[in-house]
Motif scaffolding. Structure first.
Motif: not given
Length: 1169
Positions: A648-653, A704-711
């Protein structure tokens, strides 16, 4: 022609059939022009871009276009910088050779063909302007601490007006508060200044939205001088001035009123409406309560508003008188196009309102109607044009112009006179297939002018299909609500108008449903073995079935170990990866059925080794980053003898929901990498958990933190709804997007709406930080199409789906008609009425209410009184029952329809009478004058007579001490009697009486009462004397003491071993029961006193006074069988009762057969007494 689209539109709205007929057959049918797209009335252009003035129209033949500018013909050919797009009226102005201001003016587009002329709105072209700030030198402002201060902005006038804000040299907004705030005109107000207000960079900025330019005023320097003690003062208003002011606002616009006060301490501002309450849902307070804002202004918002400034030293008031005017607005929508057949009648209605009342003018083909050619079939009456007995060739486009000093509305509506025989669009011999017990819809989409009438026949055409189980819709579709096998067959649709008849044949086939008879079952299998899932299905023999197997909702692995049979799935040599949920799906062309089962794979080691949860994964690594995805890899922890089933893969925003972990995806336990689909504008941190048959591991350490660009947004708000809170508004609501769904900063919503079934453009408004928008000025309860699109700083979301809603309801305007009442019986009536027309309900029909009340009883003795009741019948009812009525009464009633807003007017009041019923119980029953053998009964008539009394029935019966009832006697009494004396009763006896009243309908319930006759005085006196005499009391006490002594002696003798022998079979002597008791051994001897030979109560005595032995019930003589010490069958010792006595002389008399009983002694004493 796209017939599928036409079929769908016809099924939605049969009333559009004439227009659809013109629309879809425009290649062969004439049609006057219709404006489909045009630029807004007030068109502000960017001077840096080419000007595009839109004008699109349709018609048959395709219309030609022309323009006017400032009221005169505009020759496009003479303008080298202007071109008109092909097959369009849209103008494209190239401003490279001329300044944009050269093309300012009022433009109007005309679209014409041989059947009419349509006109666009007057389009006012104005160039946006963002003038420079005039150069000025601002002298420093020096003020004492505690005084008020106003910093003026005074930006240059722009088109449209600029947006004002105050910032410092670092482009940071200046903080505002109750003490410091910006006014609506842009000035910065200080209620009182403080030492920290000193600074040299108060800068006012003006942003001009059309040109996206920002200009700034020269910085202002403020120096506040320190003052040892600033004096406090009560509030006074900086703006507005004076005790009162006035303001005018247009309906539907935003009303903003502000009050800014100075004083020390800083005043607080509050608002009230003097002439009513503030509209809570449309009211907000801005700038720390200094600004009152009311959106979507209504006429009811007019009146006086009062703002109050208050601190601890006092208060001050200012009254603002608000006047609400209105530019014209549609009441029931713009006029609708008419398609008429020759000699038919039609009406164009231009129903609009405004404040002041607008003027309505009509034009035909762009020419004022009073200057148009006379037409006897046309009659203009204010906002209505009536067409009677129209003729071929009288097609035209009519313009309705509604105007007052605040604006105008212009609408085109054509009248197209066509003469066409019927045609059926549904393909001939089409076969409709439906599953049994489902709904069947058989189409007969048709057109013609006049509108054809549709009738249906089946097979032999013996009769039309217009009753159960068939439902004929207005658009010609025939519905079979629950299709059965016998509904299969050939159906004929006949379309008929005055110009001809058209027949079409279609077929309906009703099929058996598909059902899974044996479902696959849950399986647990060891590695290396085989497993089989069964799935047996039943289906219609004429349908071709297809069996499909899925694993975890996906295709089966491409592996020869998986063997699919007609009704089973077999997996050979099972491995751990085969675990999952297997689903069999049986599809036919009409329906399907499915069932699922889970497979669990275990190993031999599971039976021997201890099982534990797995260890958490380690070494999380992110690779291959892309715009919307990233690759995550990890190292699994120890399985602890139970294979890992999945990860199970979880994420935090951390940008939107810091500290909250969300499930992202699951992957099989054999994989250690996953491509993760990501959303824009999220700061991701990932972790992985392992799951086996025992449980879930602890989470891994985060990645590590991974940031995605706005769209731009990927989705639009869900749950779009439309409803009204007032009769002239439409509230559009939606579920807002979350920060994760926004995909970027600056989330806004573009709200779009238009009236359904009306040829008009989408209106729109862009809003932010809200989940609803209110459209004012809508007609009452009309359907609307709605769309809400998400926007952010990076673009717009996808094209939104169309939702549907209704504008606000209003009270119904009509009452039910043809109201009738039928009296069923004395307590029940049935009311019938004709349903109110849908248009008159003006809302969602909730039901009908019958208000009814009892006016009075029809009996002269009953008092006059009223009872009011309401009976509610939910839904579309046309009749209802009124239960619980009073018999023999006069009732009045009326009927009202009600919707979500409330009730409509009442139907005319009517009256009805209920027949007689059984009466109620007499209101009282009293027993008086009790004597030895008589009683007197008095009663009162029933309170509820329920008719004319015909008499009373009196029944009575005696009741003994054990409450047993004796025989009943019944008397019939006349209605005018209210008392009776009953003779010949038994003395000292309790009686129960029942009294009923009667009408012609029978006897009612009884009232009951009990009473006792008086006992004989001599007997009563004698009984009282004996019971109260001292000698009687002493005698009873002595007897009781004697019995007690005898019992004690007997008890002592028995404890010493004494026994009581019984003489066996003594035939010559008397019954031992009558022998006297001897004092020495407690046995009975013979009595010599004849008084003691009186029989006990209840015994039989011969006439000679002797007692026969055989009559004694208490003697045990005759039960002995000889021999001492014998045992009975149950083991009890009976020898002492069967042998002869050997210890005493027979001359002493025979021994008693039983020990003395205290109970028998008491019975004897009671008999003696």
């Amino acid at each position: 022609v796209n017939l599928n689209i036409l079929h769908a539109m016809l099924s939605l709205s049969p009333s559009l059939l004439p227009l659809l007929f013109v629309c879809f057959y425009s290649d062969i049918l004439p049609q006057p022009p219709t404006i489909t797209h045009q630029s807004p009335k007030d068109y502000i252009i960017d001077p840096r871009e080419n000007i595009i003035i839109h004008c699109e129209a349709k018609g048959k033949p395709h219309p030609s276009f022309s323009w006017t500018r400032n009221g005169t013909h505009f020759d496009i050919d003479q303008e080298p910088n202007i071109i008109m797009r092909p097959n369009s009226g849209t103008l494209v102005v190239d401003i490279s050779g001329e300044k944009a201001e050269h093309y300012e003016g009022v433009y109007q587009c005309t679209a014409r063909n041989e059947h009419g002329t349509a006109m666009s709105n007057n389009i006012v072209i104005r160039q946006s302007r963002s003038p420079l700030w005039s150069k000025e030198r601002n002298e420093p402002i020096v003020v004492q601490e505690g005084v008020s201060l106003v910093l003026e902005c005074r930006p240059p006038a722009g088109l449209p007006p600029p947006i004002i804000f105050w910032m410092d040299n670092n482009f940071q907004r200046l903080p505002q508060s109750r003490r410091v705030s910006q006014a609506l005109n842009g000035d910065l107000y200080f209620s009182n200044v403080l030492k920290e207000d000193s600074r040299n960079d108060y800068i006012c900025y003006a942003r001009f939205p059309h040109t996206q330019t920002i200009q700034q005023k020269q910085p202002i320097t403020v120096k506040v001088l320190n003052r040892k003690s600033a004096y406090d003062r009560k509030p006074s208003f900086l703006i507005p001035s004076g005790p009162s002011s006035s303001k005018m606002v247009l309906r539907g616009q935003v009303l903003e009123m502000e009050c800014i006060a100075e004083g020390l301490p800083t005043p607080e501002i509050s608002w009230t409406k003097v002439s009513g309450d503030l509209p809570a849902k449309r009211t907000s307070f801005l700038h720390y309560q200094k600004t009152l804002r009311i959106v979507n202004v209504l006429e009811s918002d007019a009146g006086e508003y009062r703002c109050t400034a208050r601190n601890r030293l006092g208060s001050v008031h200012h009254t603002i008188r608000v006047t609400v005017n209105a530019s014209p607005y549609w009441i029931s929508g713009p006029p609708r196009n008419l398609v008429l057949a020759p000699r038919e009648t039609g009406v164009l209605t231009c129903r609009a309102s405004g404040i002041p009342k607008p003027t309505i003018t009509w034009a035909m083909n762009g020419i004022p109607i009073e200057n148009s050619p006379k037409d006897l079939s046309r009659k203009v009456e204010d906002d209505t044009v009536i067409f009677t007995d129209v003729q071929t060739g009288s097609s035209a486009v009519y313009q309705c112009n509604v105007s007052n000093e605040y604006g105008y509305l212009l609408s085109n509506a054509f009248v197209n006179v066509l003469s066409e025989p019927p045609r059926v669009l549904t393909p001939a011999n089409k076969v409709y297939q439906v599953i049994r017990n489902h709904r069947a819809l058989i189409d007969c989409s048709s057109f013609g002018s006049p509108i054809p009438k549709i009738t249906w026949f089946k097979d032999s055409r013996s009769s039309t299909l217009d009753g159960d189980p068939y439902i004929l819709h207005d658009n010609g579709t025939l519905e079979v609500h629950v299709a059965q096998a016998h509904n299969s067959g050939k159906y004929t649709c006949v379309a008929r108008n005055t110009l001809g008849i058209y027949e079409n044949h279609v077929y309906l086939e009703v099929k058996e449903p598909t059902r899974i008879l044996k479902q696959p079952e849950y399986k647990v299998v060891q590695r290396g073995r085989s497993v089989t899932f069964e799935c047996k299905v039943k289906h219609d023999s004429t349908l071709i079935p297809t069996m499909t197997w899925l694993k975890d909702d996906g295709e089966l692995p491409d592996d020869e170990r998986f063997i699919v049979d007609s009704d089973s799935l077999t997996i050979n040599d099972v491995v751990e990866n085969d675990e999952g949920v297997y689903t069999c799906i049986m599809n036919t062309t009409l329906d399907h059925d499915s069932a699922s089962a889970e497979l669990t794979v275990v190993g031999m080691s599971n039976l021997l080794d201890p099982l534990e949860r797995p260890d958490p994964p380690t070494d999380l690594e992110l690779t291959d980053p892309r715009e919307r995805s990233v690759q995550l890899t990890w190292t699994p922890g120890d399985e602890h003898n139970s294979p890992i089933q999945k990860f199970l893969i979880q994420y935090e925003d951390s940008l939107h929901f810091r500290g909250v972990w969300h499930n992202l995806t699951e992957v099989p336990g054999t994989k250690t990498t996953a491509r993760l689909k990501l959303s824009p504008y999220v700061h991701y941190t990932f972790r992985v958990l392992a799951i086996n048959a025992v449980g879930i591991s602890h989470p891994s350490f985060p990645s590590r933190m991974y940031k995605t660009n706005p769209a731009a947004p990927d989705e639009n708000p869900a749950g779009v709804q439309g409803f009204g809170t007032a009769s002239d508004n439409l509230v559009i609501t939606w579920k807002p997007l979350t920060g994760l769904q926004a995909n970027g900063p600056g989330l806004q919503y573009k709200v779009m709406w238009r009236q359904k079934e009306v040829d008009e453009e989408w209106a729109s408004e862009t809003v932010a930080n809200v989940s609803q928008f209110v459209v004012s000025g809508t007609p009452t309860f009309v359907p609307y199409e709605l769309k809400v699109q998400a926007l952010n700083e990076y673009g717009a979301g996808p094209e939104p789906a169309v939702a549907h809603g209704h504008s606000g309801e209003d009270l119904p305007v009509a009452a039910p008609e043809n109201v009738l009442v039928m009296v069923v019986n004395s307590t029940l009536a049935e009311v019938h009425w004709d349903p109110v027309p849908v248009k008159a309900i003006r809302g969602h029909l909730k039901g009908y209410k019958v208000y009814y009340g009892r006016e009075r009883s029809l009996h002269k003795h009953n008092p006059h009184h009223e009872e009011k009741h309401i009976m509610t019948f939910s839904g579309n009812h046309s009749h209802g029952m009124l239960p619980g009525l009073h018999p023999f009464s006069l009732y009045s009633f009326h009927v009202r329809v009600f919707n979500g807003k409330g009730e409509g007017p009442p139907s005319p009041s009517q009256q009805f009478e209920t027949p007689e019923g059984v009466p109620g119980a007499p209101s009282s029953l009293i027993i008086t004058n009790p004597n030895l053998d008589s009683l007197t009964l008095e009663w009162a008539a029933p309170h509820d007579r329920n008719g004319r009394l015909t008499g009373y029935v009196l029944r009575y019966q005696p009741v003994n001490n054990s409450n047993e009832l004796g025989p009943v006697k019944e008397l019939a009494l006349p209605a005018n009697e209210t008392s009776i004396t009953l003779p010949n009763l038994k003395y000292s006896t309790r009686y129960k009486f029942y009294l009923n009243a009667k009408t012609v309908r029978g006897a009612g319930p009884a009232i009951s009462q009990e009473a006792v006759t008086i006992m004989d005085e001599a007997v009563a006196s004698r009984q009282v004397d004996i019971a109260t005499q001292g000698w009687f009391i002493g005698l009873m006490c002595a007897i009781a003491l004697l019995i007690l002594i005898l019992l004690i002696i007997c008890f002592i003798q028995r404890n010493k071993g004494g026994k009581y022998p019984v003489k066996e079979k003594e035939d010559a002597h008397t019954d031992p029961e009558f022998q006297p008791m001897k004092d020495d051994d407690c046995t009975f001897g013979e009595y010599s006193d004849n008084e003691d030979h009186k029989p006990l109560k209840g015994s039989r005595t011969p006439s000679n006074g002797t007692v026969k032995r055989d009559d004694s019930d208490d003697s045990l003589v005759g039960y002995g069988e000889g021999g001492d010490g014998q045992f009975n069958e149950d083991g009890s010792f009976i020898g002492q009762y069967s042998g002869k006595s050997t210890s005493r002389d027979t001359a002493e008399g025979h021994e008693s057969s039983e020990a003395p009983s205290p109970i028998n002694a008491m019975i004897s004493l009671n008999s003696f007494v």
